[in-house]
Design an enzyme around this catalytic site. Structure first.
Site, PDB file in Angstrom:
ATOM      1  N   HIS A  99       0.882  -1.169   0.000  1.00 13.62           N
ATOM      2  CA  HIS A  99       0.000   0.000   0.000  1.00 13.62           C
ATOM      3  C   HIS A  99       0.924   1.225   0.000  1.00 13.62           C
ATOM      4  O   HIS A  99       2.047   1.158   0.516  1.00 13.62           O
ATOM      5  CB  HIS A  99      -0.826   0.106   1.282  1.00 13.62           C
ATOM      6  N   ASP A 102       2.632   1.885   3.254  1.00 16.64           N
ATOM      7  CA  ASP A 102       3.590   0.888   3.757  1.00 16.64           C
ATOM      8  C   ASP A 102       5.023   1.293   3.418  1.00 16.64           C
ATOM      9  O   ASP A 102       5.954   0.969   4.151  1.00 16.64           O
ATOM     10  CB  ASP A 102       3.362  -0.493   3.121  1.00 16.64           C
ATOM     11  N   GLU A 230     -10.689  -7.132  -4.326  1.00 15.85           N
ATOM     12  CA  GLU A 230     -10.435  -8.170  -3.321  1.00 15.85           C
ATOM     13  C   GLU A 230     -11.664  -8.285  -2.427  1.00 15.85           C
ATOM     14  O   GLU A 230     -11.896  -7.441  -1.558  1.00 15.85           O
ATOM     15  CB  GLU A 230      -9.182  -7.794  -2.506  1.00 15.85           C
ATOM     16  N   GLU A 266      -8.766 -13.853  -1.335  1.00 13.40           N
ATOM     17  CA  GLU A 266      -8.003 -14.094  -0.094  1.00 13.40           C
ATOM     18  C   GLU A 266      -8.678 -15.215   0.695  1.00 13.40           C
ATOM     19  O   GLU A 266      -9.893 -15.194   0.932  1.00 13.40           O
ATOM     20  CB  GLU A 266      -7.930 -12.813   0.734  1.00 13.40           C
ATOM     21  N   ASP A 305     -10.465 -11.794  10.847  1.00 12.33           N
ATOM     22  CA  ASP A 305      -9.444 -11.979   9.816  1.00 12.33           C
ATOM     23  C   ASP A 305      -8.084 -12.133  10.509  1.00 12.33           C
ATOM     24  O   ASP A 305      -7.390 -11.150  10.734  1.00 12.33           O
ATOM     25  CB  ASP A 305      -9.486 -10.709   8.937  1.00 12.33           C
ATOM     26  N   ASP A 337      -0.562 -12.483   2.352  1.00  6.57           N
ATOM     27  CA  ASP A 337      -1.206 -11.466   3.184  1.00  6.57           C
ATOM     28  C   ASP A 337      -1.356 -12.100   4.574  1.00  6.57           C
ATOM     29  O   ASP A 337      -2.454 -12.467   5.002  1.00  6.57           O
ATOM     30  CB  ASP A 337      -2.563 -11.083   2.588  1.00  6.57           C
TER      31      ASP A 337
HETATM   32  C1  XUL Z   1      -7.398  -6.614   4.466  1.00  8.05           C
HETATM   33  C2  XUL Z   1      -6.587  -7.022   3.316  1.00  8.05           C
HETATM   34  C3  XUL Z   1      -5.759  -5.958   2.678  1.00  8.05           C
HETATM   35  C4  XUL Z   1      -5.692  -6.052   1.200  1.00  8.05           C
HETATM   36  C5  XUL Z   1      -4.984  -4.904   0.551  1.00  8.05           C
HETATM   37  O1  XUL Z   1      -8.123  -7.625   5.026  1.00  8.05           O
HETATM   38  O2  XUL Z   1      -6.577  -8.174   2.937  1.00  8.05           O
HETATM   39  O3  XUL Z   1      -4.497  -6.002   3.238  1.00  8.05           O
HETATM   40  O4  XUL Z   1      -5.057  -7.230   0.799  1.00  8.05           O
HETATM   41  O5  XUL Z   1      -5.507  -3.682   0.912  1.00  8.05           O
HETATM   42 CO    CO Z   2      -5.602  -9.149   1.387  1.00  8.82          CO
END
Ligand code: XUL
Ligand code: CO
Length: 436
Positions: A99, A102, A230, A266, A305, A337
């Site tokens: 990001h 980051d 996502e 994800e 999460d 991630d």
């Molecule tokens: C949050 C998540 C983020 C995205 C990118 O749950 O997965 O880190 O991958 O913004």
């Molecule tokens: Co993510």
């Protein structure tokens, strides 16, 4: 146990090795079905968990210091970047994802933040060349700062929409400069807490306007990669607009965005949505929208999460089976991630966590190919639909019949014997192949 600085590069040593700082299953240059494991898996390091986050949770502060002895913001972010690329070298990871916030410090204004960001993009560009690394995807953090408390593109405040746009523009420019093959939109706070204060239709239209502008800008500037949504059902907001793959596909179709947008699936987001990881992957694949993967796993007993490094071999095997059946990654890859647990607070733990994740996916890849080679499961699925290969079934699939003809046909059927789905038998085959 060896110390971080004494470890030069993690290499493959085979499954009999007891050296914790070796790969047991991931042999980067080994070819499977004509392609190296490295190219099959396309591992990426997540900058936010690995380089930025220090282990803070809502009950306590960080347990790791990632300031690298620096206090000046730019110096600190440069030291973080140096560490990031050395870490990727050690782990033999080719790709990374970030990001905007980051990789660069935030300034006192939008302009100052973007200036810092551009300075750091130049810095990372040089490191990327030096270390021979590639950007898998970038994204804008349009959810952490207080101004994004009610969303970014779906904020009720138009100035917030504009700030988010400025950040996305800078991140798309950076993606192009760094040769990234993807650009991610994870909703962040694009969702709502209560309809008492929310105009859902208006917010969704605005989200579509935002994504359309980003797409148009990126394409005009020559970005050839994929834009990704996502999906995530909740957290931080109660209702996230990008709930799951099916919801996102409906959104993309309504607003004519399917040409440019694919899914970044994800694992932990899938389970939060009440789906399996492979369900979400298959949903993306059957909609021609499979793009990239955020590799992690949740915890069965926790409802949030947790972003754990993936160690569940069933999940990675079934995931890689989907990836193989989809023809493999094109612009996407496997981005970890994932973060170490808060008490796993040393640099060695970061290495061990990535080794665990990479080995689990490498094992999954090997096993997925074993399942393909065995063929029994594919064969079973094929045969299960055999009634569509001839007679009335063939006509249905060829769109050569209608409701009246089917009704006439059905009236002559005495009874129908549907064959067993044999789930337990198939699960046994899976175990036989996996634990040979
Ligand atoms: C949050 C998540 C983020 C995205 C990118 O749950 O997965 O880190 O991958 O913004
Ligand atoms: Co993510």
């Amino acid at each position: 146990m060896q110390k971080y600085n004494d470890i030069k590069k993690i290499t493959y040593a085979g499954k009999q090795s007891t050296d914790p700082f070796t790969f047991k299953y991931y042999n980067p240059e080994e070819k499977i079905d004509g392609k190296t494991m490295k190219d099959h898996l396309k591992f990426a390091m997540s900058y936010w968990h690995t380089i930025a986050a220090e282990g803070a949770d809502m009950f306590g502060s960080g347990t790791m210091d990632k300031s690298f002895g620096k206090t000046d913001p730019l110096e600190m972010f440069k030291a973080k970047a140096d560490f990031a690329f050395e870490l990727m070298d050690k782990l033999d990871i080719e790709y990374y994802c970030f990001h905007d916030v980051d990789i660069a410090p935030e300034g006192n204004s939008v302009k100052e933040s973007i200036d810092y960001f551009n300075t750091m993009v130049d810095y990372v560009y040089e490191l990327q060349k030096k270390h021979n690394k590639k950007l898998l995807w970038a994204t804008a953090n349009n959810f952490s700062a207080p101004k994004f408390m009610a969303g970014a593109a779906t904020s009720p405040n138009a100035d917030v929409f504009a700030v988010a746009a400025a950040k996305v523009k800078a991140c798309i420019d950076a993606t192009i400069k760094l040769g990234g093959t993807g650009y991610v939109f994870w909703g962040g706070r694009e969702g709502y807490e209560t309809l008492l204060n929310t105009d859902m239709g208006f917010e969704l239209d605005n989200l579509a306007r935002f994504l359309t502008m980003a797409r148009d800008y990126g394409r005009a500037k020559g970005f050839k990669g994929d834009f990704y949504i996502e999906p995530k059902p909740k957290e931080p907001t109660k209702h996230q607009y990008d709930f799951d793959v099916a919801t996102c596909m409906n959104f993309l179709r309504k607003y004519n965005l399917t040409e440019d947008f694919k899914m970044n699936v994800e694992a932990n987001h899938a389970t939060l949505a009440g789906h399996t990881f492979n369900h979400e992957l298959r949903s993306a694949i059957v909609n021609d929208a499979f793009g990239s993967i955020d590799a992690n796993q949740g915890d069965l007993l926790l409802g949030w999460d947790t972003d754990q490094f993936p160690t569940n071999v069933y999940d990675t095997t079934l995931c890689m089976l989907e990836v193989i059946n989809a023809g493999g990654f094109t612009n996407g890859g496997l981005n970890f991630d994932a973060k170490t647990r808060r008490p796993s607070n040393t640099l060695e733990d970061i290495l061990l966590a990535y080794i665990a994740g990479m080995d689990t996916f490498a094992l999954g890849l090997r096993l997925a190919y074993d399942i393909k080679a065995d063929g029994r499961i594919d064969e079973f699925v094929k045969n299960r639909y055999a009634s569509y290969n001839s007679g009335i079934g063939k006509k249905i699939v060829a769109n050569q019949t209608n409701l009246e003809e089917l009704a006439d046909y059905a009236l002559n059927i005495e009874d129908v014997d549907v064959e067993s789905g044999r789930q337990e038998y198939l699960e046994t085959i899976l175990n036989n192949i996996m634990f040979k």
